[in-house]
Scaffold this motif. Structure first.
Motif, PDB file in Angstrom:
ATOM      1  N   GLY A  30       1.055  -1.302  -0.127  1.00 32.02           N
ATOM      2  CA  GLY A  30       0.081   0.028  -0.174  1.00 32.02           C
ATOM      3  C   GLY A  30       0.892   1.209  -0.041  1.00 32.02           C
ATOM      4  O   GLY A  30       1.807   1.256   0.701  1.00 32.02           O
ATOM      5  N   TYR A  31       0.236   2.338  -0.703  1.00 30.87           N
ATOM      6  CA  TYR A  31       1.277   3.478  -0.918  1.00 30.87           C
ATOM      7  C   TYR A  31       0.008   4.621  -0.953  1.00 30.87           C
ATOM      8  O   TYR A  31      -1.152   4.391  -1.103  1.00 30.87           O
ATOM      9  CB  TYR A  31       1.652   3.705  -2.272  1.00 30.87           C
ATOM     10  N   GLY A  32       0.552   5.728  -0.040  1.00 29.11           N
ATOM     11  CA  GLY A  32      -0.269   6.782   0.036  1.00 29.11           C
ATOM     12  C   GLY A  32      -0.100   7.619  -1.443  1.00 29.11           C
ATOM     13  O   GLY A  32       1.017   7.998  -1.978  1.00 29.11           O
ATOM     14  N   ALA A  33      -1.203   7.914  -2.020  1.00 29.29           N
ATOM     15  CA  ALA A  33      -0.916   8.718  -3.253  1.00 29.29           C
ATOM     16  C   ALA A  33      -0.231  10.189  -3.248  1.00 29.29           C
ATOM     17  O   ALA A  33       0.414  10.774  -3.848  1.00 29.29           O
ATOM     18  CB  ALA A  33      -2.511   9.051  -4.061  1.00 29.29           C
ATOM     19  N   ALA A  34      -0.790  10.928  -2.149  1.00 29.78           N
ATOM     20  CA  ALA A  34      -0.264  12.248  -1.838  1.00 29.78           C
ATOM     21  C   ALA A  34       1.456  12.168  -1.529  1.00 29.78           C
ATOM     22  O   ALA A  34       1.989  13.129  -1.960  1.00 29.78           O
ATOM     23  CB  ALA A  34      -0.818  12.956  -0.713  1.00 29.78           C
ATOM     24  N   THR A  35       1.894  11.332  -0.895  1.00 32.41           N
ATOM     25  CA  THR A  35       3.238  11.045  -0.186  1.00 32.41           C
ATOM     26  C   THR A  35       4.005  10.398  -1.026  1.00 32.41           C
ATOM     27  O   THR A  35       5.346  10.587  -1.302  1.00 32.41           O
ATOM     28  CB  THR A  35       3.338  10.711   1.156  1.00 32.41           C
ATOM     29  N   GLY A  36       3.472   9.264  -1.888  1.00 26.43           N
ATOM     30  CA  GLY A  36       4.205   8.433  -2.553  1.00 26.43           C
ATOM     31  C   GLY A  36       5.015   7.450  -2.032  1.00 26.43           C
ATOM     32  O   GLY A  36       5.898   6.607  -2.088  1.00 26.43           O
ATOM     33  N   GLN A  37       4.579   7.346  -0.400  1.00 30.90           N
ATOM     34  CA  GLN A  37       5.349   6.365   0.419  1.00 30.90           C
ATOM     35  C   GLN A  37       4.664   5.377   0.542  1.00 30.90           C
ATOM     36  O   GLN A  37       3.299   5.264   0.852  1.00 30.90           O
ATOM     37  CB  GLN A  37       5.493   7.266   1.916  1.00 30.90           C
TER      38      GLN A  37
END
Length: 109
Positions: A30-37
């Protein structure tokens, strides 16, 4: 921002399709779309996760239905179907963040 769940089969599996309310075993990242993390990965932990769909976020409850074992699915989950404005503390997920998951279904029952 994403407003609707986006489901893309990268690899179509075989066998019985996941039913609503099923228990599934899957590898995922899983990745956060805003952070790319990256905030979570069963691959990093070295073993797939097993869980009943009613116990996970709505984006997974809706996005995994119909998937078959051996399949790989990309889920782009709007915040309303993820953690909304209240992500788990320390998760690395921002409030209101769209989530991106790659899920490999191992099995379901």
């Amino acid at each position: 921002p994403v407003t609707e769940l986006q489901v893309t089969d990268v690899i179509v599996g075989e066998g019985d399709a996941v039913q609503a309310g099923a228990s599934v075993t899957a590898h995922y990242v899983g990745y956060g779309a805003a952070t790319g993390q990256m905030f979570d990965s069963s691959w990093v932990r070295g073993e797939p996760a097993t869980f009943p769909l009613p116990n996970v976020i709505l984006g997974w409850q809706e996005g995994l239905v119909g998937m078959q074992a051996g399949g790989r699915r990309l889920l782009v989950i709007p915040a309303e179907l993820g953690y909304g404005e209240n992500p788990p503390p320390g998760s690395g997920i921002e409030a209101g963040e769209t989530l991106i998951f790659v899920v490999d279904l191992v099995s379901s029952e």
